[in-house]
Design an enzyme around this catalytic site. Structure first.
Site, PDB file in Angstrom:
ATOM      1  NE  ARG A   9      -1.617  -2.269   2.768  1.00 50.52           N
ATOM      2  CZ  ARG A   9      -1.686  -3.511   2.317  1.00 50.52           C
ATOM      3  NH1 ARG A   9      -2.707  -3.912   1.624  1.00 50.52           N
ATOM      4  NH2 ARG A   9      -0.729  -4.390   2.597  1.00 50.52           N
ATOM      5  CB  THR A  10       3.353   2.635   2.341  1.00 54.47           C
ATOM      6  OG1 THR A  10       2.579   2.128   3.432  1.00 54.47           O
ATOM      7  CG2 THR A  10       3.861   4.027   2.671  1.00 54.47           C
ATOM      8  CG  HIS A  15       3.163   3.921   8.666  1.00 50.44           C
ATOM      9  ND1 HIS A  15       3.309   4.755   7.556  1.00 50.44           N
ATOM     10  CD2 HIS A  15       2.807   2.703   8.168  1.00 50.44           C
ATOM     11  CE1 HIS A  15       3.042   4.059   6.458  1.00 50.44           C
ATOM     12  NE2 HIS A  15       2.743   2.811   6.803  1.00 50.44           N
ATOM     13  NE  ARG A  27       6.951   0.787   5.047  1.00 48.28           N
ATOM     14  CZ  ARG A  27       5.741   0.244   4.987  1.00 48.28           C
ATOM     15  NH1 ARG A  27       5.619  -1.037   4.666  1.00 48.28           N
ATOM     16  NH2 ARG A  27       4.668   0.958   5.217  1.00 48.28           N
ATOM     17  CE  LYS A  81      26.891  -2.084  -5.166  1.00 48.96           C
ATOM     18  NZ  LYS A  81      27.059  -0.973  -6.116  1.00 48.96           N
TER      19      LYS A  81
HETATM   20  N1   CP Z   1      -0.368  -0.064   5.822  1.00 56.04           N
HETATM   21  C1   CP Z   1       0.836  -0.290   5.284  1.00 56.04           C
HETATM   22  O1   CP Z   1       1.836   0.363   5.642  1.00 56.04           O
HETATM   23  O2   CP Z   1       0.851  -1.265   4.321  1.00 56.04           O
HETATM   24  P1   CP Z   1       2.126  -1.715   3.511  1.00 56.04           P
HETATM   25  O3   CP Z   1       3.082  -2.351   4.470  1.00 56.04           O
HETATM   26  O4   CP Z   1       1.617  -2.667   2.461  1.00 56.04           O
HETATM   27  O5   CP Z   1       2.746  -0.480   2.913  1.00 56.04           O
END
Ligand code: CP
Length: 304
Positions: free
Chosen positions: A51-52, A129, A101, A80
């Site tokens: 999703r993100t 998040h 991320r 590396k």
């Molecule tokens: N909700 C969420 O962060 O989903 P993903 O890990 O698929 O990005």
């Protein structure tokens, strides 16, 4: 130049403005289709995501911009030994904004201190998040029409659940919000969230293991996954993984206008039988994430 590492960096006025922009995007997508023409988003994902990452990418494409990046650490030069700081400096030469991320808490903050372009925290370990919270807030706004006077049940992994930590930080700023923190003993909310957020804001909360007992008073039920990747010990994961499974029977005593949320992905914690319940909002919540990420990209790039 501004980044977004923690949801608390956005004032309530800015959150309202992002929500207003997202609602306008939903109504008038064409108006926004070239707003980011010539701009590039770099998605640096050192941890898996559906999703993100893809909603960030879809957001940039729908704004008329372009996307570059990687979806796993092993295909970047971090494999590396390149540092997050050097990676951020390099990507600043190639893109206009970064979504990062990383499994290590604080990595996007380090990136933002070294980049010359905005950095968005797209999830850092068990910490925060913020863009998931933007998706959550738009969902609450569209479903409940308000942020004040809501009783919110947070259920599952409250210890490592970064979406929960960011949502608590955001909702603790509204009047009359109460949290019911539902988890096994081992996955209770970290004490720093209690002292630095809940107690500081004077927020009412209770901790319980009993989902069914809490159900009748909830306006929002926010389910979360027990996250295998955050456990050091497989035995503990196996023991706790099915602590909560939401099914139609457990919803019998729930409010008729309950809003059932989940950041997704789900594993077992919500039965697929719940998907057809009109109170299930989790897929819409994921779609809302795209609109809020569009609004955020515009804000951070200073595009009206
Ligand atoms: N909700 C969420 O962060 O989903 P993903 O890990 O698929 O990005």
């Amino acid at each position: 130049m501004r980044s977004l590492i923690d949801i608390k960096e956005l004032s309530l006025k800015e959150l309202d403005s992002l929500i207003d922009t997202a609602l306008d995007i939903i109504e008038n997508p064409q108006k926004y289709s070239e707003k980011c023409k010539g701009k590039k988003l770099a998605t640096l994902f050192f941890e898996p995501s559906t999703r993100t990452r893809l909603s960030f990418e879809a957001a940039m494409y729908e704004l008329g911009g372009n996307v570059l990046g990687f979806s796993e650490a092993s295909s970047s030069s971090s494999a590396k030994g390149e540092s997050v700081a050097d990676t951020a400096k390099m990507i600043s030469c190639y893109a206009d904004i970064i979504a990062m991320r990383h499994p290590k808490e604080g990595a996007p903050l380090v990136a933002s201190m070294n980049a010359t372009i905005p950095v968005v925290n797209a999830g850092d370990g068990g910490h925060n998040h913020p863009t998931q919270t933007l998706a959550d807030l738009l969902t609450i706004k569209r479903k409940k029409g308000r942020f004040n006077n809501l009783t919110i049940g947070l259920c599952g992994d409250l210890k490592f659940g970064r979406t929960v930590h960011s949502l608590i930080a955001a909702m603790s700023r509204y009047e009359g919000v109460k949290f019911v923190l539902i988890s096994p003993e081992e996955l209770r909310i970290p004490s720093y969230v209690k002292t630095d957020v809940l107690d500081k804001c004077g927020i009412e909360y209770v901790e319980t293991k009993d989902l069914c007992g809490a159900m009748p008073e909830l306006d929002i039920l926010y389910m979360t996954r027990i996250q295998k990747e955050r456990f050091f010990n497989e035995e503990d994961y196996l023991r706790l993984k099915d602590s909560y499974i939401l099914d139609p029977q457990k919803l019998e005593n729930a409010k008729k206008d309950l809003c059932i949320m989940h950041p997704l992905p789900r594993v077992n914690e919500i039965s697929v039988k719940v998907d057809s319940d009109p109170r299930a909002c989790y897929f819409e919540q994921a779609l809302n994430g795209k609109y809020m990420r569009m609004a955020l990209i515009l804000m951070l790039l200073g595009i009206k």
